[in-house]
Write an enzyme that holds these catalytic residues in place. Structure first.
Site, PDB file in Angstrom:
ATOM      1  N   SER A 128      -0.618   5.009   8.745  1.00  0.00           N
ATOM      2  CA  SER A 128       0.542   5.796   9.157  1.00  0.00           C
ATOM      3  C   SER A 128       0.509   6.071  10.646  1.00  0.00           C
ATOM      4  CB  SER A 128       0.584   7.124   8.407  1.00  0.00           C
ATOM      5  OG  SER A 128       1.688   7.892   8.866  1.00  0.00           O
ATOM      6  N   LYS A 182      -1.325   7.089   0.611  1.00  0.00           N
ATOM      7  CA  LYS A 182      -0.300   6.826   1.633  1.00  0.00           C
ATOM      8  C   LYS A 182       1.103   7.008   1.052  1.00  0.00           C
ATOM      9  CE  LYS A 182       1.712   5.438   5.452  1.00  0.00           C
ATOM     10  NZ  LYS A 182       2.690   4.452   5.370  1.00  0.00           N
ATOM     11  N   HIS A 185       1.723  10.629   0.864  1.00  0.00           N
ATOM     12  CA  HIS A 185       1.936  11.066   2.254  1.00  0.00           C
ATOM     13  C   HIS A 185       3.412  10.847   2.615  1.00  0.00           C
ATOM     14  CE1 HIS A 185       2.659   9.751   6.399  1.00  0.00           C
ATOM     15  NE2 HIS A 185       1.700  10.567   6.797  1.00  0.00           N
ATOM     16  N   ASN A 186       3.932   9.670   2.285  1.00  0.00           N
ATOM     17  CA  ASN A 186       5.328   9.382   2.623  1.00  0.00           C
ATOM     18  C   ASN A 186       6.294  10.253   1.823  1.00  0.00           C
ATOM     19  OD1 ASN A 186       4.056   7.404   4.126  1.00  0.00           O
ATOM     20  ND2 ASN A 186       5.584   5.850   3.677  1.00  0.00           N
ATOM     21  N   GLU A 189       6.401  13.396   3.598  1.00  0.00           N
ATOM     22  CA  GLU A 189       7.185  13.137   4.829  1.00  0.00           C
ATOM     23  C   GLU A 189       8.694  13.252   4.525  1.00  0.00           C
ATOM     24  OE1 GLU A 189       5.949   9.416   6.783  1.00  0.00           O
ATOM     25  OE2 GLU A 189       8.051   8.826   6.791  1.00  0.00           O
TER      26      GLU A 189
HETATM   27  P1  NBP Z   1       7.833  -5.805   8.755  1.00  0.00           P
HETATM   28  O1  NBP Z   1       7.690  -4.980   7.547  1.00  0.00           O
HETATM   29  O2  NBP Z   1       9.137  -5.845   9.458  1.00  0.00           O
HETATM   30  O3  NBP Z   1       7.422  -7.326   8.378  1.00  0.00           O
HETATM   31  C1  NBP Z   1       7.538  -8.362   9.313  1.00  0.00           C
HETATM   32  C2  NBP Z   1       6.330  -9.277   9.231  1.00  0.00           C
HETATM   33  O4  NBP Z   1       6.218  -9.831   7.901  1.00  0.00           O
HETATM   34  C3  NBP Z   1       6.456 -10.448  10.181  1.00  0.00           C
HETATM   35  O5  NBP Z   1       5.197 -10.744  10.700  1.00  0.00           O
HETATM   36  C4  NBP Z   1       6.959 -11.549   9.251  1.00  0.00           C
HETATM   37  O6  NBP Z   1       6.692 -12.841   9.716  1.00  0.00           O
HETATM   38  C5  NBP Z   1       6.133 -11.248   8.027  1.00  0.00           C
HETATM   39  N1  NBP Z   1       6.602 -11.946   6.828  1.00  0.00           N
HETATM   40  C6  NBP Z   1       7.716 -11.809   6.101  1.00  0.00           C
HETATM   41 BR1  NBP Z   1       9.081 -10.662   6.489  1.00  0.00          BR
HETATM   42  N2  NBP Z   1       7.806 -12.628   5.049  1.00  0.00           N
HETATM   43  C7  NBP Z   1       6.666 -13.344   5.105  1.00  0.00           C
HETATM   44  C8  NBP Z   1       6.139 -14.366   4.286  1.00  0.00           C
HETATM   45  N3  NBP Z   1       6.800 -14.789   3.196  1.00  0.00           N
HETATM   46  N4  NBP Z   1       4.947 -14.904   4.623  1.00  0.00           N
HETATM   47  C9  NBP Z   1       4.289 -14.478   5.713  1.00  0.00           C
HETATM   48  N5  NBP Z   1       4.716 -13.500   6.526  1.00  0.00           N
HETATM   49  C10 NBP Z   1       5.904 -12.935   6.227  1.00  0.00           C
HETATM   50  O7  NBP Z   1       6.673  -5.440   9.824  1.00  0.00           O
HETATM   51  P2  NBP Z   1       6.142  -4.011  10.314  1.00  0.00           P
HETATM   52  O8  NBP Z   1       7.264  -3.075  10.569  1.00  0.00           O
HETATM   53  O9  NBP Z   1       5.166  -4.307  11.384  1.00  0.00           O
HETATM   54  O10 NBP Z   1       5.373  -3.450   9.030  1.00  0.00           O
HETATM   55  C11 NBP Z   1       4.274  -4.102   8.435  1.00  0.00           C
HETATM   56  C12 NBP Z   1       3.825  -3.295   7.225  1.00  0.00           C
HETATM   57  O11 NBP Z   1       3.421  -1.990   7.655  1.00  0.00           O
HETATM   58  C13 NBP Z   1       4.916  -3.059   6.181  1.00  0.00           C
HETATM   59  O12 NBP Z   1       4.357  -3.007   4.910  1.00  0.00           O
HETATM   60  C14 NBP Z   1       5.451  -1.701   6.527  1.00  0.00           C
HETATM   61  O13 NBP Z   1       6.047  -1.043   5.427  1.00  0.00           O
HETATM   62  C15 NBP Z   1       4.187  -0.992   6.988  1.00  0.00           C
HETATM   63  N6  NBP Z   1       4.402   0.119   7.925  1.00  0.00           N
HETATM   64  C16 NBP Z   1       5.337   0.030   8.901  1.00  0.00           C
HETATM   65  C17 NBP Z   1       5.511   1.092   9.789  1.00  0.00           C
HETATM   66  C18 NBP Z   1       6.514   1.016  10.913  1.00  0.00           C
HETATM   67  O14 NBP Z   1       6.697   2.033  11.588  1.00  0.00           O
HETATM   68  N7  NBP Z   1       7.136  -0.120  11.159  1.00  0.00           N
HETATM   69  C19 NBP Z   1       4.712   2.229   9.670  1.00  0.00           C
HETATM   70  C20 NBP Z   1       3.734   2.279   8.671  1.00  0.00           C
HETATM   71  C21 NBP Z   1       3.597   1.221   7.799  1.00  0.00           C
HETATM   72  P3  NBP Z   1       7.800 -13.653  10.575  1.00  0.00           P
HETATM   73  O15 NBP Z   1       7.602 -13.230  11.990  1.00  0.00           O
HETATM   74  O16 NBP Z   1       7.448 -15.063  10.324  1.00  0.00           O
HETATM   75  O17 NBP Z   1       9.153 -13.285  10.022  1.00  0.00           O
END
Ligand code: NBP
Length: 470
Positions: A128, A182, A185-186, A189
């Protein structure tokens, strides 16, 4: 030279975590499904750093020192399975896979079993703190194979946010314990965000306050016992002016909120295990109702109601609104922690609730000054059934419940919805009621379905032929 750590998925979270790990002295191998994103990263933010790009999974796996430590940061759901399907066969016995996304705990259980069958170690880990936390220090909630945690404990402790009681990372137990913590936690939130949004609505529509005036109120509250990240960012949001129009940006944003999964899952699980989490549930439903924008606009033309103007002294209202918000925020933590307690009994996690409070003290979205007394209460009584039974929360209830009643009554009189605050009040009122009307419900169930009932004056199970008596 081989890399100490590997990250798959270079979107917002992945990139920032890579930079955080590298900054602590480790070499990191990276891979992303779309090669362009990897290229952009290594030529941009990752330039001249100990970051090894890989353009195939084979190359990535080969770049890692053994036992390999691989963090997956891709979209939750099918993308995680897509990565694992290709990654698992390339790894060797004793290697570790960490899923750092917001995966559903049931998926984590399934994937962990598959890893185990292959002789691999697996950690379902909630991370988080969003983009900023990933780079400067997130809160990390791990679960799964303890030997796996031991392999990355040092890295996690070095990249995690540091709270008043140590680095905000911890191992919570077997299976999906980390993702479950987690998820809850959400859920908490969601409930705190909804409470803050209700306070904003009451001040805006009820008192006619400007964003700057409301920012002043949130700034004051943030310095008090409930202060924390969500209050801090609310003040900053309210002060932010749109560069194009010069207007407060918040007032130009469409009033529909998404609910992406974890809040809903938290509520679904609360229902499954039979734990009371009404404020978290109401926060999810509030977002669902907000998404019905077109219907709401149409209904606003046909369904009448009172004027939202509260017509009360502003100073007094804000003073008492603090009490209402404070108790609602405590209710959110109380319900989430109760859910963790009940999940531990139901799912055998062995969760340490005081440790959850400690890990939430910095880096994460629900970090708050309240977590210090919450942890203290949980250390004194690890099986505490409800936070409101412990000090200082018991006294806070005594001091502020009149304010919560007054504020929610006014809100109802003036047609301003406050579902989180209402549910916080009725949660505690129900919890503190020695006798609830469920006796009538037992009787009704027995009347129409012969479900039987228990009596307060004698032991046993009873059934009445109600038609005959009537
Ligand atoms: P996203 O949740 O937006 O996912 C994008 C990533 O997933 C890219 O690297 C994309 O690759 C990859 N991807 C997808 Br979509 N489909 C795929 C597949 N079939 N095979 C391989 N790779 C694939 O990214 P994020 O916002 O960085 O979040 C990552 C994780 O962390 C999620 O589970 C999210 O819920 C969690 N999270 C996010 C936050 C936040 O603030 N963003 C906070 C806490 C937790 P590509 O570039 O090839 O499309």
């Amino acid at each position: 030279m081989k890399a100490d750590f590997g990250v798959i998925g270079l979107a917002v979270m992945g990139q920032n975590l890579v930079l955080n790990v590298e900054d602590k002295g480790y070499t990191v191998a990276v891979f992303n499904r779309t090669a362009e994103r990897t290229k952009e990263f290594v030529e941009g933010r990752a330039k001249d750093k100990r970051i090894i790009p890989a353009y195939t999974l084979e190359e990535f796996v080969d770049a890692l020192a053994r036992p390999r430590k691989v963090l997956i940061m891709v979209k939750a759901g099918a993308p995680v399975d897509a990565v694992l399907e290709k990654l698992f066969p390339l790894l060797e016995r004793g290697d570790l896979v960490i899923d750092g996304g917001n995966s559903h705990y049931a998926d984590t259980e399934r994937r962990l079993k598959e890893a185990e069958e292959r002789g691999l170690l697996y950690l379902g880990t909630g991370i988080s703190g969003g983009e900023y936390g990933a780079l400067h220090g997130p809160s990390i909630m791990a679960g799964g194979h303890r030997e796996g945690y031991e392999l990355v404990q040092e890295i996690f402790e070095r990249i995690a946010a540091v709270g008043p009681e140590g680095p905000c990372c911890g191992y919570f137990g077997q299976g999906s314990a980390g993702h479950y913590v987690k998820m809850v936690h959400n859920g908490i939130e969601y409930a705190i965000m909804e409470t803050i949004a209700e306070a904003y609505d009451l001040m805006k529509r009820g008192l006619g306050m400007s964003p700057d005036e409301m920012a002043g109120v949130f700034s004051d509250w943030n310095g008090r016992e409930l202060g924390g990240y969500l209050f801090e960012i609310t003040e900053r949001i309210l002060r932010y002016r749109d560069p194009e129009t010069g207007e407060p940006l918040v007032e130009l944003i469409l009033d529909t909120a998404k609910q992406k999964g974890t809040g809903k899952w938290s509520t679904q699980s609360a229902l499954d295990i039979g734990t009371p989490a009404p404020t978290i549930a109401m926060a999810v439903f509030a977002r669902i109702i907000s998404a019905l924008k077109d219907e709401r606009v149409a209904a606003s033309e046909v369904l009448s109601g009172p004027e939202p103007t509260l017509g009360v002294d502003r100073g007094e209202f804000i003073r008492r609104l603090f009490g209402a918000v404070y108790l609602s925020v405590i209710a959110a933590y109380a319900q989430g922690l109760r859910q963790l307690r009940d999940a531990t009994a139901e799912r055998g996690y062995g969760l340490d609730l005081a440790e959850a409070a400690r890990v939430w003290m910095a880096g994460c979205i629900i970090r708050s000054a309240l977590l210090v007394p919450i942890r203290k209460a949980l250390l004194e009584d690890p099986a505490l059934p409800c936070l409101f039974l412990a000090e200082p929360f018991k006294s806070a209830w005594g001091e502020y419940n009149g304010d919560l009643r007054w504020v929610t009554c006014l809100a109802r009189e003036h047609g301003i919805p406050t579902p989180a605050m209402d549910s916080a009040l009725t949660f505690v009122d129900a919890y503190r009621a020695a006798r609830l009307p469920a006796n009538l419900i037992q009787a009704q169930r027995d009347f129409f379905g012969a479900h039987t009932y228990q009596r307060i004056d004698k032991e046993g199970t009873f059934h009445t032929d109600w038609e005959a008596v009537a």
